[in-house]
Design a protein around this motif. Structure first.
Motif, PDB file in Angstrom:
ATOM      1  N   HIS A 231       0.815  -1.210   0.000  1.00 21.43           N
ATOM      2  CA  HIS A 231       0.000   0.000   0.000  1.00 21.43           C
ATOM      3  C   HIS A 231       0.850   1.262   0.000  1.00 21.43           C
ATOM      4  O   HIS A 231       0.455   2.280  -0.550  1.00 21.43           O
ATOM      5  N   GLU A 232       2.004   1.224   0.653  1.00 24.25           N
ATOM      6  CA  GLU A 232       2.853   2.405   0.731  1.00 24.25           C
ATOM      7  C   GLU A 232       3.566   2.651  -0.603  1.00 24.25           C
ATOM      8  O   GLU A 232       4.020   1.716  -1.259  1.00 24.25           O
ATOM      9  N   ARG A 233       3.642   3.928  -1.001  1.00 26.49           N
ATOM     10  CA  ARG A 233       4.374   4.307  -2.204  1.00 26.49           C
ATOM     11  C   ARG A 233       5.088   5.624  -1.923  1.00 26.49           C
ATOM     12  O   ARG A 233       4.464   6.575  -1.444  1.00 26.49           O
ATOM     13  N   VAL A 234       6.380   5.670  -2.234  1.00 28.71           N
ATOM     14  CA  VAL A 234       7.205   6.832  -1.904  1.00 28.71           C
ATOM     15  C   VAL A 234       7.530   7.625  -3.170  1.00 28.71           C
ATOM     16  O   VAL A 234       7.970   7.057  -4.171  1.00 28.71           O
ATOM     17  N   LEU A 235       7.311   8.943  -3.103  1.00 24.85           N
ATOM     18  CA  LEU A 235       7.647   9.836  -4.214  1.00 24.85           C
ATOM     19  C   LEU A 235       8.715  10.823  -3.754  1.00 24.85           C
ATOM     20  O   LEU A 235       8.516  11.549  -2.777  1.00 24.85           O
ATOM     21  N   ARG A 249      18.716   9.612  -2.455  1.00 25.80           N
ATOM     22  CA  ARG A 249      19.226   8.492  -1.651  1.00 25.80           C
ATOM     23  C   ARG A 249      18.440   8.340  -0.352  1.00 25.80           C
ATOM     24  O   ARG A 249      18.140   7.228   0.083  1.00 25.80           O
ATOM     25  N   ARG A 250      18.122   9.472   0.281  1.00 28.61           N
ATOM     26  CA  ARG A 250      17.336   9.426   1.511  1.00 28.61           C
ATOM     27  C   ARG A 250      15.956   8.826   1.249  1.00 28.61           C
ATOM     28  O   ARG A 250      15.437   8.020   2.036  1.00 28.61           O
ATOM     29  N   GLY A 251      15.339   9.237   0.145  1.00 25.91           N
ATOM     30  CA  GLY A 251      14.039   8.696  -0.208  1.00 25.91           C
ATOM     31  C   GLY A 251      14.090   7.208  -0.499  1.00 25.91           C
ATOM     32  O   GLY A 251      13.173   6.454  -0.144  1.00 25.91           O
ATOM     33  N   ALA A 252      15.172   6.782  -1.141  1.00 29.21           N
ATOM     34  CA  ALA A 252      15.334   5.357  -1.442  1.00 29.21           C
ATOM     35  C   ALA A 252      15.471   4.547  -0.162  1.00 29.21           C
ATOM     36  O   ALA A 252      14.943   3.435  -0.058  1.00 29.21           O
ATOM     37  N   ARG A 253      16.165   5.120   0.822  1.00 31.72           N
ATOM     38  CA  ARG A 253      16.287   4.432   2.111  1.00 31.72           C
ATOM     39  C   ARG A 253      14.918   4.299   2.782  1.00 31.72           C
ATOM     40  O   ARG A 253      14.582   3.263   3.340  1.00 31.72           O
ATOM     41  N   LEU A 254      14.123   5.360   2.718  1.00 32.09           N
ATOM     42  CA  LEU A 254      12.781   5.324   3.297  1.00 32.09           C
ATOM     43  C   LEU A 254      11.936   4.250   2.620  1.00 32.09           C
ATOM     44  O   LEU A 254      11.266   3.441   3.294  1.00 32.09           O
ATOM     45  N   ALA A 255      11.974   4.230   1.284  1.00 34.35           N
ATOM     46  CA  ALA A 255      11.204   3.230   0.543  1.00 34.35           C
ATOM     47  C   ALA A 255      11.646   1.820   0.913  1.00 34.35           C
ATOM     48  O   ALA A 255      10.823   0.902   1.051  1.00 34.35           O
ATOM     49  N   ASP A 256      12.942   1.661   1.099  1.00 39.27           N
ATOM     50  CA  ASP A 256      13.487   0.361   1.462  1.00 39.27           C
ATOM     51  C   ASP A 256      13.011  -0.057   2.852  1.00 39.27           C
ATOM     52  O   ASP A 256      12.612  -1.197   3.071  1.00 39.27           O
ATOM     53  N   TYR A 257      13.026   0.874   3.800  1.00 41.50           N
ATOM     54  CA  TYR A 257      12.626   0.568   5.172  1.00 41.50           C
ATOM     55  C   TYR A 257      11.166   0.137   5.263  1.00 41.50           C
ATOM     56  O   TYR A 257      10.823  -0.754   6.038  1.00 41.50           O
ATOM     57  N   ILE A 258      10.288   0.783   4.493  1.00 42.47           N
ATOM     58  CA  ILE A 258       8.862   0.470   4.597  1.00 42.47           C
ATOM     59  C   ILE A 258       8.401  -0.475   3.487  1.00 42.47           C
ATOM     60  O   ILE A 258       7.213  -0.693   3.303  1.00 42.47           O
ATOM     61  N   ASN A 259       9.388  -1.028   2.759  1.00 37.20           N
ATOM     62  CA  ASN A 259       9.102  -2.028   1.731  1.00 37.20           C
ATOM     63  C   ASN A 259       8.107  -1.491   0.688  1.00 37.20           C
ATOM     64  O   ASN A 259       7.100  -2.112   0.371  1.00 37.20           O
ATOM     65  N   ALA A 260       8.405  -0.282   0.189  1.00 32.75           N
ATOM     66  CA  ALA A 260       7.496   0.390  -0.741  1.00 32.75           C
ATOM     67  C   ALA A 260       8.174   0.666  -2.066  1.00 32.75           C
ATOM     68  O   ALA A 260       9.383   0.869  -2.125  1.00 32.75           O
ATOM     69  N   PRO A 261       7.402   0.703  -3.160  1.00 32.02           N
ATOM     70  CA  PRO A 261       7.985   1.094  -4.451  1.00 32.02           C
ATOM     71  C   PRO A 261       8.402   2.556  -4.423  1.00 32.02           C
ATOM     72  O   PRO A 261       7.803   3.380  -3.714  1.00 32.02           O
ATOM     73  N   LEU A 262       9.424   2.874  -5.212  1.00 23.67           N
ATOM     74  CA  LEU A 262       9.989   4.222  -5.242  1.00 23.67           C
ATOM     75  C   LEU A 262       9.652   4.911  -6.562  1.00 23.67           C
ATOM     76  O   LEU A 262       9.826   4.336  -7.635  1.00 23.67           O
ATOM     77  N   ILE A 317       0.422   7.736  -4.365  1.00 22.67           N
ATOM     78  CA  ILE A 317       1.539   7.989  -3.456  1.00 22.67           C
ATOM     79  C   ILE A 317       1.042   8.199  -2.020  1.00 22.67           C
ATOM     80  O   ILE A 317       0.025   8.858  -1.792  1.00 22.67           O
ATOM     81  N   THR A 318       1.763   7.640  -1.050  1.00 25.83           N
ATOM     82  CA  THR A 318       1.418   7.827   0.366  1.00 25.83           C
ATOM     83  C   THR A 318       2.479   8.610   1.136  1.00 25.83           C
ATOM     84  O   THR A 318       2.208   9.117   2.213  1.00 25.83           O
ATOM     85  N   GLN A 319       3.702   8.671   0.588  1.00 27.16           N
ATOM     86  CA  GLN A 319       4.793   9.386   1.255  1.00 27.16           C
ATOM     87  C   GLN A 319       5.526  10.229   0.211  1.00 27.16           C
ATOM     88  O   GLN A 319       5.920   9.718  -0.827  1.00 27.16           O
ATOM     89  N   ILE A 320       5.690  11.527   0.513  1.00 23.87           N
ATOM     90  CA  ILE A 320       6.429  12.406  -0.398  1.00 23.87           C
ATOM     91  C   ILE A 320       7.670  12.932   0.312  1.00 23.87           C
ATOM     92  O   ILE A 320       7.603  13.385   1.465  1.00 23.87           O
ATOM     93  N   VAL A 321       8.813  12.842  -0.374  1.00 24.45           N
ATOM     94  CA  VAL A 321      10.085  13.336   0.168  1.00 24.45           C
ATOM     95  C   VAL A 321      10.487  14.564  -0.643  1.00 24.45           C
ATOM     96  O   VAL A 321      10.574  14.505  -1.875  1.00 24.45           O
ATOM     97  N   ILE A 322      10.732  15.666   0.062  1.00 25.47           N
ATOM     98  CA  ILE A 322      11.076  16.916  -0.600  1.00 25.47           C
ATOM     99  C   ILE A 322      12.151  17.643   0.191  1.00 25.47           C
ATOM    100  O   ILE A 322      12.243  17.489   1.422  1.00 25.47           O
TER     101      ILE A 322
END
Length: 359
Positions: A231-235, A249-262, A317-322
């Protein structure tokens, strides 16, 4: 010659040079040889360490191929010779190594991929600071920007990852005894990369990396057995600023931690013509996104906030990194910030505001 399936890959990872990754790999190679497995050494980097060289004795070595670099002749792994020899298992040191220009592959881990594709199992070694997504973290910890890096997916697709761990105190003892570097390099190493605080932080990174991998495997098993949907998706929103690479890179780490597509979004202003440098930076972000198995999205819109919201809605998307705003307080007061606009427009989406460096 017929090969059955793809070979299996086992990676020995450590917090720093000298923890014993190569020695451990050679130990396991000897043990498997005793069990009747056909084991060879594809490439060994002893760095002058007597114990490591002695541990390699008794194992067949596939001679490296020599490549010229100026007046030097440098050895690189000979993948074709390994494939022709066709052992059951090949041992390869230092995955992050960059090959001599002109070699068939740019990086040693790419040579390993060729060997694995030929159906041959590989044991290999690397240090945690060479992982792409940890580059910025390692630079902050140690003050050293690691140039030789490997994509995170290398660990993700490996069949087994083993941490070779020693305490910082033990590593310092090995260094002082001359078991890692020559005596004239010891003081410089202790004053720089091998500072106690650096080693503690790098050790934590190495242990956490493998712990995350184990957790991901467990989650994958649960999802497979329960037909679980992600369900989680990181943008990650990138721009032409150089710190977008750090943000990605920070966003990729977040996506990795919550097992979400990037997903990575680059919004181009149709009223602004990109310079060659800005265009190149966008390409760098796109290539890095691919390294993280993400989806890169380019849109053209003069209203950046609106473009981000539209993409977020389209892709669920459920999480946005900016990145934190680079505008002055006066500009924000007059025009408002992108972050303020997004907070007003987004619904049921978490917004992560990352303070990045200016370079």
């Amino acid at each position: 010659m017929y090969f059955q399936g793809r070979g299996k890959h086992k990676i020995f990872i450590g917090m720093a040079p000298g923890v014993g990754k190569t020695y451990r790999m050679l130990e396991e190679g000897h043990a498997l040889k005793q069990e009747g497995i056909d084991v060879v050494i594809g490439l060994l980097e002893t760095h002058g360490r007597k114990e490591t060289a002695e541990k390699a004795e008794g194992l067949e070595i596939i001679p490296p191929k020599l490549w010229s670099l100026g007046d030097l002749m440098l050895p690189e792994i000979d993948t074709q010779a390994i494939i022709n020899r066709c052992p059951q298992l090949v041992l390869v040191d230092e995955l992050a190594h960059t090959n001599v220009p002109g070699s068939p592959q740019e990086k040693r881990y790419e040579d390993v991929e060729v060997v694995l594709a030929a159906g041959i199992d590989v044991y290999s070694t690397m240090n945690v600071q060479h992982l792409e997504s940890l580059n910025d973290i390692v630079a902050r910890i140690t003050g050293v920007v690691v140039r030789e890096r490997v994509p995170d997916k290398l660990l993700e697709v490996a069949d087994e990852v083993v941490v070779v761990d020693v305490t910082p105190e033990t590593l310092e003892e090995r260094l002082l005894e001359g078991k890692i570097y020559a005596h004239d390099q010891i003081k410089s190493a202790l004053d720089n990369f091998f500072q106690r605080r650096n080693l503690i932080a790098l050790r934590e990174l190495a242990l956490r990396e493998v712990a995350d991998s184990v957790e991901e495997d467990a989650i994958a098993c649960i999802q497979k057995s329960q037909s679980f949907s992600v369900h989680e998706r990181v943008l990650v929103c990138v721009s032409t600023y150089p710190n977008s690479v750090q943000l990605l890179r920070r966003g990729a780490r977040l996506a990795d931690y919550i097992n979400a597509p990037l997903y990575v979004l680059f919004v181009a202003n149709p009223d602004h013509f990109l310079t060659k440098e800005e265009s190149l930076h966008g390409d760098i972000c796109e290539n890095l996104c691919k390294e993280f198995n993400g989806i890169f999205i380019r849109v053209s819109n003069s209203n950046i906030a609106k473009a981000i919201v539209e993409v977020a809605e389209k892709y669920g998307i459920t999480q946005i990194v900016i990145g934190a705003s680079r505008r002055s307080r006066w500009e924000i007061l007059l025009k408002g910030s992108l972050i303020q606009k997004l907070v007003g427009l987004l619904k049921n989406i978490d917004l992560h505001i990352i303070a990045t460096g200016k370079n």
